[in-house]
Enzyme design. Structure first.
Site, short mmCIF file in Angstrom:
data_model
loop_
_atom_site.label_atom_id
_atom_site.label_comp_id
_atom_site.label_asym_id
_atom_site.label_seq_id
_atom_site.Cartn_x
_atom_site.Cartn_y
_atom_site.Cartn_z
N PRO A 91 0.81 -1.23 0.00
CA PRO A 91 0.00 0.00 0.00
C PRO A 91 0.84 1.27 0.00
O PRO A 91 0.31 2.36 -0.23
CB PRO A 91 -0.84 -0.11 1.28
N GLU A 118 2.12 -8.03 9.04
CA GLU A 118 2.22 -6.60 9.29
C GLU A 118 3.02 -5.87 8.22
O GLU A 118 2.80 -4.70 7.96
CB GLU A 118 2.87 -6.37 10.67
N ARG A 156 -3.62 -8.99 -20.89
CA ARG A 156 -4.52 -8.60 -21.99
C ARG A 156 -3.88 -7.61 -22.95
O ARG A 156 -4.40 -7.36 -24.04
CB ARG A 156 -5.84 -8.06 -21.43
N ASP A 171 -9.27 0.79 -24.98
CA ASP A 171 -9.85 0.66 -23.63
C ASP A 171 -9.79 1.98 -22.88
O ASP A 171 -8.95 2.84 -23.14
CB ASP A 171 -9.07 -0.37 -22.81
#
Length: 247
Positions: A91, A118, A156, A171
């Protein structure tokens, strides 16, 4: 292309690689997936891959040895180590984007490390990986879902993955804009008709309409994207007309 994934839960990827585009791409030889349980590299007699953090605190931290050995083993299987790119799912990493997917799709091999617990021993960040990637500003139980997102979005984009390679080019986000609306048969359904322009057969006018629809949709839903989009004078004039109408 080869996509290697280091995880403590390899079974999570069974369904992902057994269906749809990802399965077909592997069958066609466009890509190969290598899911590795890095617990197998643990040298602790209990096969532990985590330990308590120095200095105290809650949670467990992944230890460096199993991951260092696993990555080095994978790199040793590659003819040229410089051709592999090692990515930590975290993150704290760079926000993932379509542009990053396009960048990764040019690599010969990517190694995705899925964390748990953690966090990681900091030496993994500093001395083992090439970069960190986050799929959003939130925290998940582990990096597996992030690795799935990257594997899918990169696969893809590889030539031969899709039935029509141009599909990926148009896209949403690939052009810097959101994609224009699509319609198919029937031409009218419950009183809702397909726009006449799409039935006209005039491909140049259709291209103009689609571009304007992409601009409109981006302006209405993601105006922040317009700041970095590659816009023509015609695009800018059309956007000005939209803003005038909304005043």
């Amino acid at each position: 292309m080869k996509i290697s994934i280091l995880t403590l839960f390899p079974e999570m990827f069974d369904g992902l690689f057994s269906h749809s585009i990802l399965k077909q791409s592997q069958q066609k030889g466009v890509v190969s997936y290598n899911v590795v349980n890095f617990r197998h590299y643990a040298k602790d007699k209990h096969n532990r891959v985590d330990d308590y953090p120095y200095g105290g605190g809650g949670g467990m931290v992944l230890t460096p040895q199993p991951l260092f050995d696993a990555v080095e083993d994978l790199q040793g299987q590659t003819a040229n180590k410089q051709k592999s790119r090692t990515i930590l799912l975290c993150p704290q990493g760079e926000p993932y984007s379509q542009q990053k997917a396009e960048e990764l799709a040019k690599e010969d091999e990517i190694i995705l490390i899925c964390g748990h617990y953690e966090g990681y021993d900091e030496r993994i960040r500093e001395h083992l990986i090439d970069e960190e990637i986050s799929i959003g500003d939130y925290v998940l139980t582990g990096g597996e879902i992030g690795a799935m997102v990257i594997a899918d979005s990169v696969t893809r984009l590889l030539p031969g993955s899709l039935g029509n390679d141009q599909s990926a080019v148009t896209d949403s986000h690939s052009t810097g804009l959101l994609e224009y609306p699509h319609y198919t048969r029937p031409a009218e359904y419950r009183g809702m008709a397909v726009p006449d322009i799409l039935l006209s057969g005039h491909h140049k006018n259709i291209d103009v309409w689609r571009r304007q629809q992409s601009l409109r949709r981006t302006y209405e839903r993601r105006p922040d994207m317009l700041e970095s989009a590659n816009l023509t004078d015609e695009d800018i004039a059309y956007l000005h007309s939209l803003k005038s109408k909304n005043k």
